[in-house]
Scaffold this motif. Structure first.
Motif, PDB file in Angstrom:
ATOM      1  N   TYR A  85      18.950  -7.595  20.972  1.00 36.26           N
ATOM      2  CA  TYR A  85      19.869  -8.435  21.880  1.00 36.26           C
ATOM      3  C   TYR A  85      19.451  -8.154  23.449  1.00 36.26           C
ATOM      4  N   ILE A  86      18.680  -7.295  23.930  1.00 33.50           N
ATOM      5  CA  ILE A  86      18.171  -6.998  25.042  1.00 33.50           C
ATOM      6  C   ILE A  86      16.881  -7.182  25.346  1.00 33.50           C
ATOM      7  N   LEU A  87      16.041  -6.635  24.480  1.00 32.10           N
ATOM      8  CA  LEU A  87      14.709  -7.129  24.540  1.00 32.10           C
ATOM      9  C   LEU A  87      14.135  -8.516  23.800  1.00 32.10           C
ATOM     10  N   ARG A  88      15.104  -9.097  23.003  1.00 28.62           N
ATOM     11  CA  ARG A  88      14.706 -10.338  22.585  1.00 28.62           C
ATOM     12  C   ARG A  88      13.741 -10.473  21.638  1.00 28.62           C
ATOM     13  N   ARG A  89      13.801  -9.234  20.830  1.00 28.37           N
ATOM     14  CA  ARG A  89      12.578  -9.250  19.763  1.00 28.37           C
ATOM     15  C   ARG A  89      13.297 -10.010  18.430  1.00 28.37           C
ATOM     16  N   SER A  90      12.434 -10.492  17.411  1.00 23.71           N
ATOM     17  CA  SER A  90      12.923 -10.826  16.288  1.00 23.71           C
ATOM     18  C   SER A  90      13.679 -10.023  15.370  1.00 23.71           C
ATOM     19  N   ALA A  91      14.306 -10.631  14.251  1.00 24.65           N
ATOM     20  CA  ALA A  91      15.027  -9.696  13.632  1.00 24.65           C
ATOM     21  C   ALA A  91      14.142  -8.756  12.784  1.00 24.65           C
ATOM     22  N   LEU A 132      15.817   7.931   2.231  1.00 25.53           N
ATOM     23  CA  LEU A 132      15.062   7.412   1.181  1.00 25.53           C
ATOM     24  C   LEU A 132      15.901   6.797   0.207  1.00 25.53           C
ATOM     25  N   LEU A 133      17.176   7.059   0.105  1.00 23.45           N
ATOM     26  CA  LEU A 133      18.353   6.419  -0.561  1.00 23.45           C
ATOM     27  C   LEU A 133      18.999   5.212   0.138  1.00 23.45           C
ATOM     28  N   VAL A 134      19.062   5.285   1.358  1.00 22.32           N
ATOM     29  CA  VAL A 134      19.935   4.367   2.196  1.00 22.32           C
ATOM     30  C   VAL A 134      19.026   3.468   3.006  1.00 22.32           C
ATOM     31  N   LEU A 135      18.276   4.256   4.115  1.00 23.68           N
ATOM     32  CA  LEU A 135      17.619   3.435   4.855  1.00 23.68           C
ATOM     33  C   LEU A 135      16.351   2.590   4.579  1.00 23.68           C
ATOM     34  N   THR A 136      15.630   3.267   3.382  1.00 23.83           N
ATOM     35  CA  THR A 136      14.410   2.472   2.811  1.00 23.83           C
ATOM     36  C   THR A 136      14.812   1.337   2.227  1.00 23.83           C
ATOM     37  N   PRO A 137      15.910   1.182   1.393  1.00 19.76           N
ATOM     38  CA  PRO A 137      16.206  -0.035   0.708  1.00 19.76           C
ATOM     39  C   PRO A 137      16.981  -0.912   1.720  1.00 19.76           C
ATOM     40  N   VAL A 138      17.647  -0.502   2.706  1.00 22.02           N
ATOM     41  CA  VAL A 138      18.005  -1.576   3.656  1.00 22.02           C
ATOM     42  C   VAL A 138      16.994  -2.148   4.475  1.00 22.02           C
ATOM     43  N   THR A 139      16.106  -1.222   4.636  1.00 22.93           N
ATOM     44  CA  THR A 139      14.786  -1.953   5.591  1.00 22.93           C
ATOM     45  C   THR A 139      14.065  -2.827   4.741  1.00 22.93           C
ATOM     46  N   PHE A 140      13.742  -2.721   3.362  1.00 22.53           N
ATOM     47  CA  PHE A 140      13.147  -3.933   2.549  1.00 22.53           C
ATOM     48  C   PHE A 140      14.008  -5.056   2.481  1.00 22.53           C
ATOM     49  N   ALA A 141      15.139  -4.807   2.365  1.00 16.74           N
ATOM     50  CA  ALA A 141      16.145  -5.995   2.545  1.00 16.74           C
ATOM     51  C   ALA A 141      15.969  -6.700   3.701  1.00 16.74           C
ATOM     52  N   VAL A 142      16.126  -6.090   4.767  1.00 13.02           N
ATOM     53  CA  VAL A 142      16.344  -6.727   5.994  1.00 13.02           C
ATOM     54  C   VAL A 142      14.621  -7.469   6.144  1.00 13.02           C
ATOM     55  N   LEU A 143      13.669  -6.750   6.176  1.00 18.59           N
ATOM     56  CA  LEU A 143      12.419  -7.468   6.359  1.00 18.59           C
ATOM     57  C   LEU A 143      12.002  -8.619   5.225  1.00 18.59           C
ATOM     58  N   ASP A 144      12.528  -8.327   3.922  1.00 20.86           N
ATOM     59  CA  ASP A 144      12.357  -9.466   3.191  1.00 20.86           C
ATOM     60  C   ASP A 144      13.053 -10.731   3.479  1.00 20.86           C
ATOM     61  N   THR A 145      14.246 -10.468   4.088  1.00 17.04           N
ATOM     62  CA  THR A 145      15.064 -11.604   4.481  1.00 17.04           C
ATOM     63  C   THR A 145      14.259 -12.348   5.868  1.00 17.04           C
ATOM     64  N   ALA A 146      14.076 -11.433   6.828  1.00 14.41           N
ATOM     65  CA  ALA A 146      13.525 -11.765   7.763  1.00 14.41           C
ATOM     66  C   ALA A 146      12.216 -12.626   7.823  1.00 14.41           C
ATOM     67  N   ARG A 314       2.943  -3.038   5.765  1.00 14.12           N
ATOM     68  CA  ARG A 314       3.329  -4.135   4.536  1.00 14.12           C
ATOM     69  C   ARG A 314       3.789  -5.466   4.759  1.00 14.12           C
ATOM     70  N   TYR A 315       4.651  -5.554   6.001  1.00 15.91           N
ATOM     71  CA  TYR A 315       5.244  -6.859   6.180  1.00 15.91           C
ATOM     72  C   TYR A 315       4.534  -7.405   7.390  1.00 15.91           C
ATOM     73  N   GLY A 316       3.574  -6.955   7.896  1.00 21.18           N
ATOM     74  CA  GLY A 316       2.749  -7.481   9.137  1.00 21.18           C
ATOM     75  C   GLY A 316       3.714  -7.792  10.184  1.00 21.18           C
TER      76      GLY A 316
END
Length: 344
Positions: A85-91, A132-146, A314-316
């Protein structure tokens, strides 16, 4: 303070030995990959099992541990808001920026640093499980969607943390502790001796591999294709996305543009200044004082984990940011840890 400085000096010498071994050709370039895999699959899991099996779990689930976990979560959450929201980067870029600002190297550096500063690495277990159990799956979900990237092996991707040897070692150590299972009574104590022997080599191997990787960073083959990068970072199960494990070779990155440099400066500042500051503030609110603050603050000072670079590759997305954040925070965390040890 003198003990901490002396211990860090010893670590620096061991790291330098690894650097010299590669630079002089005594061991081939890429040897650090072998050592990190050895640590990942054998030495570090053994260390975690033996440490947690004999640990005071009440101390592991202490206020200090809770403060360390919340400091990391708040650091990542606030950094995401900053980048978005401040640096205006993509999701997607904001996700990598947030991880670069708060996702700590809990295995390769967290364990030896906590052993050095606190004399015990049990406090790293909740951080490993969180990441490993929380942040990693959340990261994959966000990057897959974005990135809207289809993933034919989505189930395998999201169950990677459950197949991670470090997670399994933490669960095994806690189970042994809670059940009061006597490892020394099994097969005349030989399994316990094997675990102890492997655990003892974990820290020096981590330091040697770090030195080797630093020496080899400018001597590796120049590039591989992007497809090969994704295959190496994500196509081999737990190894691809494990905590700071396999190094990933990627094509040469373009230089940072103005927005990228600004995002990198904020990520490094967030990791080395803001997140430790959050740990101090949360600790004080929780009633921690002086030495009791040292554990969460030390954990918060740890540098950005290599996983962030793997996920970016992995997600470029934001690869230069992830790469340079890992490098700069690894170089800069030692003065912050020394300052924390001196003050607390």
């Amino acid at each position: 303070m003198a003990d901490v400085v002396g211990g860090l000096a010893v670590f620096a010498v061991v790291i330098a030995v690894g650097w010299v071994l590669v630079r002089t050709g005594a061991v081939p370039v890429g040897s650090d990959t072998v050592l990190t895999r050895l640590c990942f699959y054998a030495a570090t899991p053994a260390l975690l099992v033996t440490t947690l099996a004999a640990a005071d779990l009440a101390a592991v689930a202490s206020v200090g541990t809770a403060v360390a976990v919340w400091a990391e979560l708040l650091g990542i959450g606030t950094a995401w808001c900053l980048h978005r929201y401040i640096l205006r980067r993509s999701a997607a870029e904001s996700m990598i920026g947030a991880l670069a600002s708060g996702y700590v190297n809990a295995a390769n550096l967290g364990i030896p640093v906590l052993v050095l500063v606190l004399g015990d690495a049990t406090a790293v277990a909740p951080i490993l499980l969180l990441q490993l159990l929380v942040l990693t799956p959340v990261t994959f979900a966000v990057l897959d969607t974005a990135t809207r990237r289809g993933n034919p092996s989505r189930l395998a991707t999201y169950t990677i943390p459950l197949r991670n040897p470090l997670v399994l070692a933490v669960l095994a150590g806690v189970t042994i502790n809670l059940t009061e299972f006597n490892l020394d009574g099994v097969l005349r104590g030989y399994p316990a001796q094997v675990l102890d022997a492997l655990g003892r080599i974990a820290v020096p191997l981590m330091m040697l591999s770090l030195g080797m990787s630093l020496a080899a960073s400018r001597r590796r083959p120049p590039a591989v294709s992007e497809t090969a990068c994704r295959t190496r970072s994500g196509g081999r199960g737990a190894r691809g996305d494990a905590e700071a494990m396999d190094r990933v070779e990627i094509p040469p990155e373009p230089a940072h543009d103005a927005a990228g440099r600004r995002a990198l400066c904020w990520a490094v500042t967030w990791k080395l200044v803001v997140v430790p500051g959050l740990a101090v503030a949360l600790g004080l609110v929780a009633g921690l004082r002086d030495g009791a603050l040292l554990m969460p603050v030390t954990t918060a000072c740890l540098p950005t984990a290599q996983n962030v670079f793997m996920y970016a590759s992995r997600y470029g997305v934001a690869r230069p940011l992830a790469r340079d954040a890992v490098l700069l925070t690894t170089a800069g965390f030692v003065p912050v840890v020394l300052l924390a040890a001196a003050l607390l």
